[in-house]
Design a protein around this motif. Structure first.
Motif, short mmCIF file in Angstrom:
data_model
loop_
_atom_site.label_atom_id
_atom_site.label_comp_id
_atom_site.label_asym_id
_atom_site.label_seq_id
_atom_site.Cartn_x
_atom_site.Cartn_y
_atom_site.Cartn_z
N LEU A 125 28.01 80.47 40.47
CA LEU A 125 27.48 81.80 40.75
C LEU A 125 27.28 82.53 39.42
CD1 LEU A 125 29.76 82.74 43.80
CD2 LEU A 125 27.41 81.86 43.84
N ASN A 126 26.38 83.48 39.43
CA ASN A 126 26.03 84.19 38.20
C ASN A 126 27.25 84.75 37.46
OD1 ASN A 126 24.18 85.36 36.32
ND2 ASN A 126 24.51 87.34 37.33
N GLU A 127 28.21 85.29 38.21
CA GLU A 127 29.34 85.96 37.55
C GLU A 127 30.32 84.98 36.89
OE1 GLU A 127 28.44 86.34 40.78
OE2 GLU A 127 30.19 86.38 42.12
N THR A 128 30.13 83.67 37.11
CA THR A 128 31.04 82.67 36.54
C THR A 128 30.51 82.04 35.25
OG1 THR A 128 31.83 82.19 38.78
CG2 THR A 128 32.33 80.55 37.13
N VAL A 129 29.22 82.24 34.99
CA VAL A 129 28.58 81.53 33.88
C VAL A 129 29.27 81.75 32.53
CG1 VAL A 129 26.43 81.31 32.56
CG2 VAL A 129 26.35 81.46 35.05
N THR A 130 29.60 82.98 32.22
CA THR A 130 30.19 83.28 30.91
C THR A 130 31.54 82.57 30.73
OG1 THR A 130 29.19 85.44 31.20
CG2 THR A 130 30.65 85.18 29.31
N HIS A 131 32.36 82.65 31.76
CA HIS A 131 33.68 82.01 31.71
C HIS A 131 33.54 80.48 31.56
CE1 HIS A 131 37.89 81.59 33.80
NE2 HIS A 131 37.90 81.18 32.55
N LEU A 132 32.66 79.91 32.35
CA LEU A 132 32.44 78.47 32.33
C LEU A 132 31.95 78.00 30.95
CD1 LEU A 132 32.19 75.74 33.86
CD2 LEU A 132 29.89 76.44 34.53
N LYS A 133 31.00 78.74 30.39
CA LYS A 133 30.46 78.37 29.07
C LYS A 133 31.52 78.42 28.00
CE LYS A 133 25.52 79.31 29.22
NZ LYS A 133 24.52 80.37 28.99
N ALA A 134 32.39 79.43 28.06
CA ALA A 134 33.47 79.55 27.07
C ALA A 134 34.38 78.33 27.14
CB ALA A 134 34.27 80.83 27.33
N TRP A 135 34.66 77.89 28.34
CA TRP A 135 35.56 76.76 28.55
C TRP A 135 34.93 75.46 28.04
CZ3 TRP A 135 38.94 77.28 33.51
CH2 TRP A 135 40.11 76.50 33.38
N LEU A 136 33.63 75.31 28.29
CA LEU A 136 32.98 74.07 27.88
C LEU A 136 32.71 74.02 26.38
CD1 LEU A 136 30.42 73.62 30.81
CD2 LEU A 136 32.62 72.49 30.51
N SER A 137 32.44 75.15 25.78
CA SER A 137 32.04 75.10 24.37
C SER A 137 33.20 75.29 23.40
CB SER A 137 30.93 76.12 24.10
OG SER A 137 31.36 77.39 24.49
N ASN A 138 34.31 75.87 23.85
CA ASN A 138 35.43 76.09 22.92
C ASN A 138 36.54 75.05 23.06
OD1 ASN A 138 34.11 78.36 22.00
ND2 ASN A 138 35.08 79.68 23.51
N THR A 139 36.25 73.95 23.72
CA THR A 139 37.26 72.90 23.89
C THR A 139 36.63 71.57 23.55
OG1 THR A 139 36.70 72.49 26.20
CG2 THR A 139 38.36 74.18 25.80
N ARG A 140 37.42 70.46 23.76
CA ARG A 140 36.85 69.17 23.41
C ARG A 140 35.78 68.71 24.39
NH1 ARG A 140 41.25 66.09 26.33
NH2 ARG A 140 42.73 67.79 26.31
N LEU A 141 35.41 69.57 25.32
CA LEU A 141 34.28 69.24 26.19
C LEU A 141 32.95 69.59 25.53
CD1 LEU A 141 35.55 70.38 29.70
CD2 LEU A 141 35.08 68.05 28.95
N ASN A 142 33.00 70.09 24.30
CA ASN A 142 31.78 70.61 23.71
C ASN A 142 30.70 69.56 23.41
OD1 ASN A 142 32.91 69.45 21.51
ND2 ASN A 142 33.13 71.34 20.31
N ARG A 143 31.03 68.26 23.57
CA ARG A 143 29.98 67.24 23.39
C ARG A 143 29.37 66.78 24.70
NH1 ARG A 143 29.88 65.63 18.86
NH2 ARG A 143 31.30 67.02 17.81
N VAL A 144 29.94 67.24 25.78
CA VAL A 144 29.45 66.80 27.10
C VAL A 144 28.09 67.44 27.37
CG1 VAL A 144 29.99 66.87 29.56
CG2 VAL A 144 31.82 66.56 27.91
N LYS A 145 27.17 66.61 27.91
CA LYS A 145 25.84 67.14 28.22
C LYS A 145 25.86 67.79 29.60
CE LYS A 145 23.29 63.62 25.73
NZ LYS A 145 22.41 62.45 25.93
N TYR A 146 25.38 69.00 29.67
CA TYR A 146 25.37 69.66 30.98
C TYR A 146 24.27 70.70 31.03
CZ TYR A 146 27.60 73.60 28.62
OH TYR A 146 27.87 74.65 27.76
N LYS A 147 23.89 71.06 32.25
CA LYS A 147 23.09 72.26 32.43
C LYS A 147 23.70 73.06 33.56
CE LYS A 147 19.64 70.15 35.36
NZ LYS A 147 18.44 69.42 35.51
N ILE A 148 23.60 74.35 33.44
CA ILE A 148 24.19 75.23 34.45
C ILE A 148 23.07 75.78 35.32
CG2 ILE A 148 25.46 77.39 34.80
CD1 ILE A 148 26.98 76.79 32.22
N VAL A 149 23.26 75.70 36.61
CA VAL A 149 22.27 76.21 37.55
C VAL A 149 22.93 77.29 38.39
CG1 VAL A 149 20.66 75.61 39.39
CG2 VAL A 149 21.28 73.89 37.70
N ILE A 150 22.23 78.40 38.58
CA ILE A 150 22.80 79.50 39.35
C ILE A 150 22.48 79.32 40.84
CG2 ILE A 150 22.92 82.01 39.61
CD1 ILE A 150 23.52 81.42 36.79
#
Ligand SMILES: *[C@@H]1O[C@H](CO)[C@@H](O)[C@H](O)[C@H]1NC(C)=O
Ligand SMILES: *[C@@H]1O[C@H](CO)[C@@H](O)[C@H](O)[C@H]1NC(C)=O
Ligand SMILES: *[C@@H]1O[C@H](CO)[C@@H](O)[C@H](O)[C@H]1NC(C)=O
Length: 363
Positions: free
Chosen positions: A99-124
């Motif tokens: 959902l739109n309101e989760t995008v910021t939180h999700l992105k922070a988690w994916l980019s500031n941890t060792r998941l930052n190499r994982v390929k993904y796209k976020i869809v609302i």
């Protein structure tokens, strides 16, 4: 005298060793000072050792995986993704529906941890999509969890793919996802699921779970619309928490529209079984895929970990995919095999999500 001379020799050797070390360090230091150009962002050797795949971007055939990210269970999706990624060398590309309101939180988690190499796209996900198709009562599980219906629209979210995997967020993958992706779909089948009566998962079915492994546990066979379909009530049901889809077939057979049709009819005629608790997405799938789906290797969908299953730890270790369907989630209280889940969990850099864990000293 002999003792003394041995001591002297040792001392001399130590002194020489010391000088060699000092000299090498000085050389290294001067090398370092010489080459360091802060504005070029020098990568120190110890950093690249910690991340050996620093420059290895995965190539080859893409394996599309759809997963949903609900705000209150973001820790689940992160652990599931981490387990998929670490156990495979394949070019996995996640599509995360949220959902739109989760995008910021999700992105922070994916980019500031060792998941930052994982390929993904976020869809609302647009909850309006479900207007008229689910109950308006916000207390029903379906209204409370709109993202659970995202799987019905698989080809809309991954339009470029021919084949894709859907995963619930409460899973941990221990095998190579490539193997699951290579599951063979029979001609004319739009998806492969795993049956609820297969031997592996039957072991985990808990006494008292009722008829939740055949069609009558999910659909009201007294209703005219269901009777007319001529389905056998004792047919083994399947769990839609993990599936592989042929998106060409899905589109050709208008699977999404067929599913919507049954959702709409249910809001008018109440077609689902009364005993149905969490699995609101299952009934329409059971109708649409009745005797028209392929099977998944049972070890690739070991279920009921959230329902007090009594698997041996050897069996859990051998499983390729573990699913905590049921009431007890591995990030919550009272679940079994939380230690397996904890291995893949990555703490929330924003500090909002915490698995419920008993602290040492509590009793
Ligand atoms: C989505 O969220 C952002 C900020 O989180 C907000 O600015 C934007 O208006 C939202 N969009 C919709 C369609 O709600
Ligand atoms: C998907 O279905 C189409 C149409 O039946 C078929 O041509 C194609 O080979 C299938 N692809 C896979 C990966 O099974
Ligand atoms: C799918 O929908 C299209 C357009 O709505 C229709 O022409 C086609 O016959 C449908 N196919 C099936 C298998 O229902």
């Amino acid at each position: 005298l002999l003792c003394l001379s041995v001591n002297v020799i040792i001392l001399v050797l130590l002194a020489v060793a010391f000088l060699i070390i000092v000299q090498r360090n000085l050389l290294n230091l001067s090398d370092f000072l010489h080459t360091e150009k802060p504005d070029e962002g020098v990568i120190l050797p110890f950093e690249s050792e910690l991340s050996p795949d620093l420059n290895s971007v995965r190539t080859g055939e893409e394996i599309p995986v759809l997963i949903t990210a609900a705000e209150d269970r973001l820790g689940a999706v992160v652990a599931a993704m981490n387990s998929v990624y670490r156990n495979s060398k394949a070019n996995v590309v996640f599509t995360i529906v949220t959902l739109n309101e989760t995008v910021t939180h999700l992105k922070a988690w994916l980019s500031n941890t060792r998941l930052n190499r994982v390929k993904y796209k976020i869809v609302i996900f647009k909850p309006e999509l479900l207007n008229g198709k689910i109950s308006k009562d916000p207390h029903t599980p379906e209204a409370a969890k709109p993202l659970t219906f995202a799987r019905f629209y698989l080809p809309a979210y991954i339009p470029e793919a021919e084949k894709a995997i859907y995963l619930d967020d409460d899973v941990i993958v221990q095998g190579d996802i490539q193997e699951l992706y290579e599951t063979n779909l029979k001609p004319g089948h739009a998806a492969a699921f795993s049956d609820d009566c297969d031997s592996a998962s039957a072991k985990g079915i808990v006494r008292g779970a009722g008829n939740q492994n055949n069609y009558i546990g999910f659909l009201d066979f007294k209703k005219e619309a269901i009777k007319k379909l001529g389905m056998r009530a004792t047919t083994c049901s399947f769990n839609p928490g993990v599936f592989i889809a042929n998106l060409t077939e899905w589109k050709n057979q208008n699977i999404s529209q067929q599913l919507e049709h049954w959702m709409e009819l249910n809001t008018q005629e109440d077609l689902y079984a009364k005993t149905l608790a969490e699995s609101v997405t299952t009934p329409p799938l059971l109708i649409v895929f009745y005797k028209r789906h392929s099977s998944i290797d049972p070890m690739w969908h070991v279920r009921h970990l959230g329902a007090g299953s009594r698997y041996s730890s050897q069996f859990v270790k051998a499983a390729k995919l573990l699913h905590w369907n049921g009431h007890y989630k591995p990030w919550g209280r009272g679940s079994s095999f939380t230690d397996v889940w904890d291995k893949w969990f990555i703490p929330d850099p924003t500090g909002k999500f915490h698995p419920v864990r008993r602290h040492t000293g509590d009793s």
